[in-house]
Design an enzyme around this catalytic site. Structure first.
Site, PDB file in Angstrom:
ATOM      1  N   GLY A  10       0.987  -6.570 -57.503  1.00  0.00           N
ATOM      2  CA  GLY A  10       1.246  -7.406 -56.421  1.00  0.00           C
ATOM      3  C   GLY A  10      -0.305  -7.379 -55.613  1.00  0.00           C
ATOM      4  CE1 TYR A  11      -1.396 -11.761 -51.780  1.00  0.00           C
ATOM      5  CE2 TYR A  11       0.782 -10.955 -51.236  1.00  0.00           C
ATOM      6  CZ  TYR A  11      -0.495 -12.040 -51.531  1.00  0.00           C
ATOM      7  OH  TYR A  11       0.160 -13.071 -51.116  1.00  0.00           O
ATOM      8  CB  ALA A  12      -1.486  -2.709 -52.993  1.00  0.00           C
ATOM      9  CG  ASN A  31       3.040  -7.170 -62.899  1.00  0.00           C
ATOM     10  OD1 ASN A  31       3.564  -6.610 -61.993  1.00  0.00           O
ATOM     11  ND2 ASN A  31       2.998  -8.417 -63.169  1.00  0.00           N
ATOM     12  CE  LYS A  32      11.454  -9.248 -64.619  1.00  0.00           C
ATOM     13  NZ  LYS A  32      12.497  -9.166 -63.616  1.00  0.00           N
ATOM     14  CD  GLU A 162       4.261 -18.327 -43.325  1.00  0.00           C
ATOM     15  OE1 GLU A 162       3.256 -18.781 -43.182  1.00  0.00           O
ATOM     16  OE2 GLU A 162       4.522 -17.672 -44.287  1.00  0.00           O
ATOM     17  CG  ASP A 290       5.454  -4.471 -49.465  1.00  0.00           C
ATOM     18  OD1 ASP A 290       4.772  -4.593 -48.207  1.00  0.00           O
ATOM     19  OD2 ASP A 290       5.728  -5.524 -50.130  1.00  0.00           O
ATOM     20  CD  GLN A 306      -3.714  -8.255 -41.436  1.00  0.00           C
ATOM     21  OE1 GLN A 306      -4.805  -8.124 -41.363  1.00  0.00           O
ATOM     22  NE2 GLN A 306      -2.692  -8.691 -40.533  1.00  0.00           N
TER      23      GLN A 306
END
Length: 392
Positions: A10-12, A31-32, A162, A290, A306
């Site tokens: 992911g982002y991190a 990663n999957k 959104e 997260d 962010q």
């Protein structure tokens, strides 16, 4: 040589991996999928804006050094005592571990919500929502049952609003495609709190609410979801809403593998870390995104993209420093504001406390995509992907 494992792209995780590569530290990323997907843009994929795979970046296009190993596999559990990560395809030993495995939906104990709703958790679920809505329109042509044209989106936070914005843009196109009057479609956003988008100012909430209402959405705040049966949402006051599409965006919690591995976790399942993003339970494990219960001034940081992006380089640098006996640097999050798209053309938000709205807000959201692509893969990636994900 010490082995570093990074769990999750992911982002991190991706920012940690690219930073480790710049530090010339060998590592293995698990990663999957063979790609990194842009989580904060999945509402666009679900809402029909662009083709879903356009919201992905191949990991091999970002991590290019021979010392950067990628393993496509799914993590099942973590054995901290033996320093082994169990995956579906086999075990991976480690000396140092970076955990950035993301989140799952939080249903807050609402009966039937998990079983009878869809949620945007990854690219696959975004595609599922997109395909489901289109099938409902097709089925309406067969039986003229209005329930197929009723869409309920639970939750009016960033993802929910959104998504509603994207659906407001997509629904007229679907109506033309299937020759269905737009007035037949009922798009409802249901929120228990008194307002939408709690992370922006009240004036911007009003702008967003007005824009979405003018586009045809029904925003129902102060309305609590009590129970969900197949095709039926039960609200407080004994009201029921029958809908062919029920989508939940009301909350997230950390990957349950953290709790199962025995980490100290908060009520959302996030593992507690110190100021260096180092697990308070295991000094050889660093946690971000997260998955991290990180605090600043005694208050937990929210699980936002962010902050996850900012955590990545700190995770990598602190693992490197810890391995080599060097001082680590504390993580300091910088809240640069929040931007919410309301479809492809307009948006609202705050950039460094400066409010933006309308076309300027929408443009700011698009520019933020370019900024992230540049952070992740430099000019090359920004140039390669801009046409695919940016609407200018």
């Amino acid at each position: 040589m010490a082995k570093i494992l990074v769990l999750g792209a992911g982002y991190a995780g991706m920012m940690a991996a690219t930073s480790l590569e710049r530090n010339n530290e060998p590592f293995t990323l698990i990663n999957k999928h063979p790609y990194h997907y842009l989580t904060t843009l999945l509402h666009e994929a679900a809402g029909g804006r662009k083709e879903p795979m356009q919201y992905t970046v191949k990991i091999a296009d970002v991590l290019r050094k021979p010392t950067s190993e990628f393993v496509q596999d799914e993590v099942v559990s973590i054995d901290r005592e033996k320093k082994v990560v169990h995956c579906k395809g086999g075990d991976q030993a480690y000396d140092y571990l970076i955990i950035t495995m993301g989140w799952i939906s939080e249903y807050f104990g609402i009966p039937g919500m998990k079983e009878n709703s869809m949620s945007i958790q990854n690219l696959d679920t975004a595609v599922e929502i997109r395909n489901h809505i289109e099938r409902e329109f097709q089925t309406y042509l067969e039986d003229n049952d209005d329930r197929h044209l009723r869409i309920v989106v639970g939750g009016a936070g960033l993802t929910g609003i959104e998504l509603v914005g994207e659906l407001c843009d997509w629904i007229p196109k679907l109506c033309i495609q299937y020759n269905i009057p737009k007035s037949k479609v009922d798009l409802q956003n249901i929120e228990a709190m008194p307002s939408i988008l709690p992370m922006v100012s009240e004036s911007l909430r009003e702008v967003a609410a007005r824009a979405l209402t003018e586009k045809g959405a029904r925003l129902r705040t102060n309305t609590k979801l009590m129970k969900v049966d197949p095709g039926v949402v039960h609200l407080d006051g004994d009201e029921t809403v029958e809908a062919g599409t029920i989508i939940w965006t009301g909350g997230v919690r950390a990957n349950p593998i953290l709790t199962e591995a025995g980490f100290t976790v908060d009520r959302r399942g996030r593992a507690k870390v110190n100021e260096f993003l180092q697990s308070v339970d295991d000094s050889n494990i660093f946690i971000g995104g997260d998955c991290a219960w990180a605090e600043e001034d005694g208050r937990p940081l929210p699980p936002t993209a962010q902050f996850a992006t900012q955590m990545g380089p700190v995770l990598a640098n602190n693992v490197t420093s810890f391995m080599h006996g060097q001082p680590m640097q504390p993580f300091q999050g910088h809240n640069l504001g929040t931007l919410a798209s309301l479809g492809s053309e307009i948006g609202v938000g705050q950039m460094m406390s400066i409010p933006v709205k309308g076309v300027i807000g929408g443009l700011a959201k698009e520019v933020s995509k370019i900024k992230y692509l540049w952070q992740l893969g430099g000019v090359r990636l920004a140039v390669d992907k801009t046409n695919e994900v940016v609407h200018l």
